[in-house]
Design a protein around this motif. Structure first.
Motif, PDB file in Angstrom:
ATOM      1  N   UNK A   1       0.844  -1.185   0.000  1.00  0.00           N
ATOM      2  CA  UNK A   1       0.000   0.000   0.000  1.00  0.00           C
ATOM      3  C   UNK A   1       0.885   1.241   0.000  1.00  0.00           C
ATOM      4  N   UNK A   2       0.263   2.404  -0.105  1.00  0.00           N
ATOM      5  CA  UNK A   2       0.990   3.669  -0.176  1.00  0.00           C
ATOM      6  C   UNK A   2       0.562   4.566   0.969  1.00  0.00           C
ATOM      7  N   UNK A   3       1.533   5.097   1.686  1.00  0.00           N
ATOM      8  CA  UNK A   3       1.271   6.049   2.767  1.00  0.00           C
ATOM      9  C   UNK A   3       1.215   7.454   2.180  1.00  0.00           C
ATOM     10  N   UNK A   4       0.198   8.221   2.600  1.00  0.00           N
ATOM     11  CA  UNK A   4      -0.049   9.532   2.009  1.00  0.00           C
ATOM     12  C   UNK A   4       0.401  10.706   2.861  1.00  0.00           C
ATOM     13  N   UNK A   5       0.644  10.492   4.171  1.00  0.00           N
ATOM     14  CA  UNK A   5       0.977  11.609   5.059  1.00  0.00           C
ATOM     15  C   UNK A   5       1.942  11.158   6.150  1.00  0.00           C
ATOM     16  N   UNK A   6       2.601  12.130   6.769  1.00  0.00           N
ATOM     17  CA  UNK A   6       3.473  11.826   7.903  1.00  0.00           C
ATOM     18  C   UNK A   6       2.687  11.206   9.044  1.00  0.00           C
ATOM     19  N   UNK A   7       1.450  11.642   9.227  1.00  0.00           N
ATOM     20  CA  UNK A   7       0.599  11.067  10.267  1.00  0.00           C
ATOM     21  C   UNK A   7       0.379   9.582  10.043  1.00  0.00           C
ATOM     22  N   UNK A   8       0.128   9.194   8.787  1.00  0.00           N
ATOM     23  CA  UNK A   8      -0.038   7.773   8.476  1.00  0.00           C
ATOM     24  C   UNK A   8       1.258   7.005   8.716  1.00  0.00           C
ATOM     25  N   UNK A   9       2.377   7.595   8.343  1.00  0.00           N
ATOM     26  CA  UNK A   9       3.667   6.951   8.570  1.00  0.00           C
ATOM     27  C   UNK A   9       3.910   6.761  10.058  1.00  0.00           C
ATOM     28  N   UNK A  10       3.593   7.772  10.864  1.00  0.00           N
ATOM     29  CA  UNK A  10       3.747   7.670  12.321  1.00  0.00           C
ATOM     30  C   UNK A  10       2.879   6.545  12.878  1.00  0.00           C
ATOM     31  N   UNK A  11       1.650   6.422  12.397  1.00  0.00           N
ATOM     32  CA  UNK A  11       0.755   5.360  12.862  1.00  0.00           C
ATOM     33  C   UNK A  11       1.329   3.985  12.545  1.00  0.00           C
ATOM     34  N   UNK A  12       1.802   3.802  11.334  1.00  0.00           N
ATOM     35  CA  UNK A  12       2.360   2.518  10.927  1.00  0.00           C
ATOM     36  C   UNK A  12       3.595   2.187  11.770  1.00  0.00           C
ATOM     37  N   UNK A  13       4.395   3.185  12.082  1.00  0.00           N
ATOM     38  CA  UNK A  13       5.608   2.956  12.873  1.00  0.00           C
ATOM     39  C   UNK A  13       5.286   2.499  14.294  1.00  0.00           C
ATOM     40  N   UNK A  14       4.130   2.866  14.797  1.00  0.00           N
ATOM     41  CA  UNK A  14       3.741   2.483  16.163  1.00  0.00           C
ATOM     42  C   UNK A  14       3.040   1.131  16.220  1.00  0.00           C
ATOM     43  N   UNK A  15       2.754   0.525  15.073  1.00  0.00           N
ATOM     44  CA  UNK A  15       1.909  -0.657  15.039  1.00  0.00           C
ATOM     45  C   UNK A  15       2.632  -1.984  15.223  1.00  0.00           C
ATOM     46  N   UNK A  16       3.921  -2.047  14.971  1.00  0.00           N
ATOM     47  CA  UNK A  16       4.516  -3.372  15.012  1.00  0.00           C
ATOM     48  C   UNK A  16       6.007  -3.367  15.096  1.00  0.00           C
ATOM     49  N   UNK A  17       6.646  -4.215  14.293  1.00  0.00           N
ATOM     50  CA  UNK A  17       8.109  -4.340  14.366  1.00  0.00           C
ATOM     51  C   UNK A  17       8.788  -3.045  13.942  1.00  0.00           C
ATOM     52  N   UNK A  18      10.052  -2.920  14.327  1.00  0.00           N
ATOM     53  CA  UNK A  18      10.791  -1.720  13.948  1.00  0.00           C
ATOM     54  C   UNK A  18      10.836  -1.603  12.434  1.00  0.00           C
ATOM     55  N   UNK A  19      10.529  -0.423  11.962  1.00  0.00           N
ATOM     56  CA  UNK A  19      10.479  -0.175  10.531  1.00  0.00           C
ATOM     57  C   UNK A  19      11.669   0.665  10.084  1.00  0.00           C
ATOM     58  N   UNK A  20      11.977   0.517   8.812  1.00  0.00           N
ATOM     59  CA  UNK A  20      13.114   1.191   8.210  1.00  0.00           C
ATOM     60  C   UNK A  20      12.667   1.856   6.920  1.00  0.00           C
ATOM     61  N   UNK A  21      13.457   2.829   6.474  1.00  0.00           N
ATOM     62  CA  UNK A  21      13.184   3.528   5.226  1.00  0.00           C
ATOM     63  C   UNK A  21      14.336   3.258   4.264  1.00  0.00           C
ATOM     64  N   UNK A  22      13.970   2.983   3.031  1.00  0.00           N
ATOM     65  CA  UNK A  22      14.976   2.732   2.004  1.00  0.00           C
ATOM     66  C   UNK A  22      14.593   3.482   0.739  1.00  0.00           C
ATOM     67  N   UNK A  23      15.578   4.054   0.084  1.00  0.00           N
ATOM     68  CA  UNK A  23      15.406   4.651  -1.241  1.00  0.00           C
ATOM     69  C   UNK A  23      16.043   3.710  -2.250  1.00  0.00           C
ATOM     70  N   UNK A  24      15.251   3.212  -3.180  1.00  0.00           N
ATOM     71  CA  UNK A  24      15.762   2.334  -4.230  1.00  0.00           C
ATOM     72  C   UNK A  24      14.700   2.254  -5.322  1.00  0.00           C
TER      73      UNK A  24
END
Length: 134
Positions: A2-25
Motif C-alpha cells: 500500500x501507499x502512505x499519504x501523510x506523515x501522520x499515516x507513517x507515524x501510525x504505521x511505525x507504532x503498530x509493530x516491528x521496527x520499521x526502516x526507510x529505504x530509497x531504491x
C-alpha cells in the motif's frame, strides 16, 4: 504494497509493530535477491542498507519531525530514479554510514509524493537545515 499519504499515516504505521526502516531504491522487486553495495569500495554488503524510522530516546519533538528528517535525508536518491519505501527485516550488520543492513526483508509501504512533499516542508520549516556542527 500500500501507499502512505501523510506523515501522520507513517507515524501510525511505525507504532503498530516491528521496527520499521526507510529505504530509497527502485523498490523491493529490484532489490530482491541481492544485497547493497558499498559504492566507494565496491564491496558487497551482507544485507540491504536502510535507515531506522524509530525516533531515539533523546528525541522530545513530535515524532513527525523525526520522520520528516529521515524522509529528507536521502531525497537526493530520487534524482537517480529511486523511490522511498518502508520495510522491516533482521539487522545483520552495519554499513559505512553506520546504517543497518537488513536481511529477511518484508516490504510494508511506498511513500507517496505528497508525504515526501509534506516531509520536506516540515523539515525545512521546523529544523535548522544545514547548520554546521562547528
Amino acid at each position: 504494497m500500500f501507499t502512505l499519504l501523510s506523515l501522520g499515516e507513517l507515524a501510525e504505521v511505525c507504532h503498530m509493530g516491528p521496527e520499521l526502516y526507510l529505504r530509497y531504491s527502485h523498490g523491493p522487486e529490484a532489490d530482491a535477491g541481492h544485497a547493497s553495495t558499498d559504492h566507494e569500495s565496491g564491496l558487497l554488503m551482507p544485507g540491504l542498507s536502510a535507515n531506522p524510522l524509530a525516533a531515539p530516546k533523546w528525541w522530545t519533538l513530535p515524532v513527525e519531525d523525526w520522520l520528516a528528517r529521515r524522509v529528507c535525508q536521502y531525497l537526493r536518491e530520487t534524482h537517480e530514479g529511486a523511490r522511498p519505501w518502508v520495510l522491516h527485516g533482521r539487522v545483520v550488520d552495519f554499513g559505512p554510514d553506520n546504517e543497518p543492513l537488513l536481511v529477511e526483508v518484508n516490504p510494508v509501504a511506498w511513500l507517496d509524493a505528497r508525504l515526501v512533499a509534506e516531509a520536506h516542508a516540515r523539515y525545512t520549516e521546523r529544523m535548522n537545515v544545514g547548520k554546521s556542527t562547528h
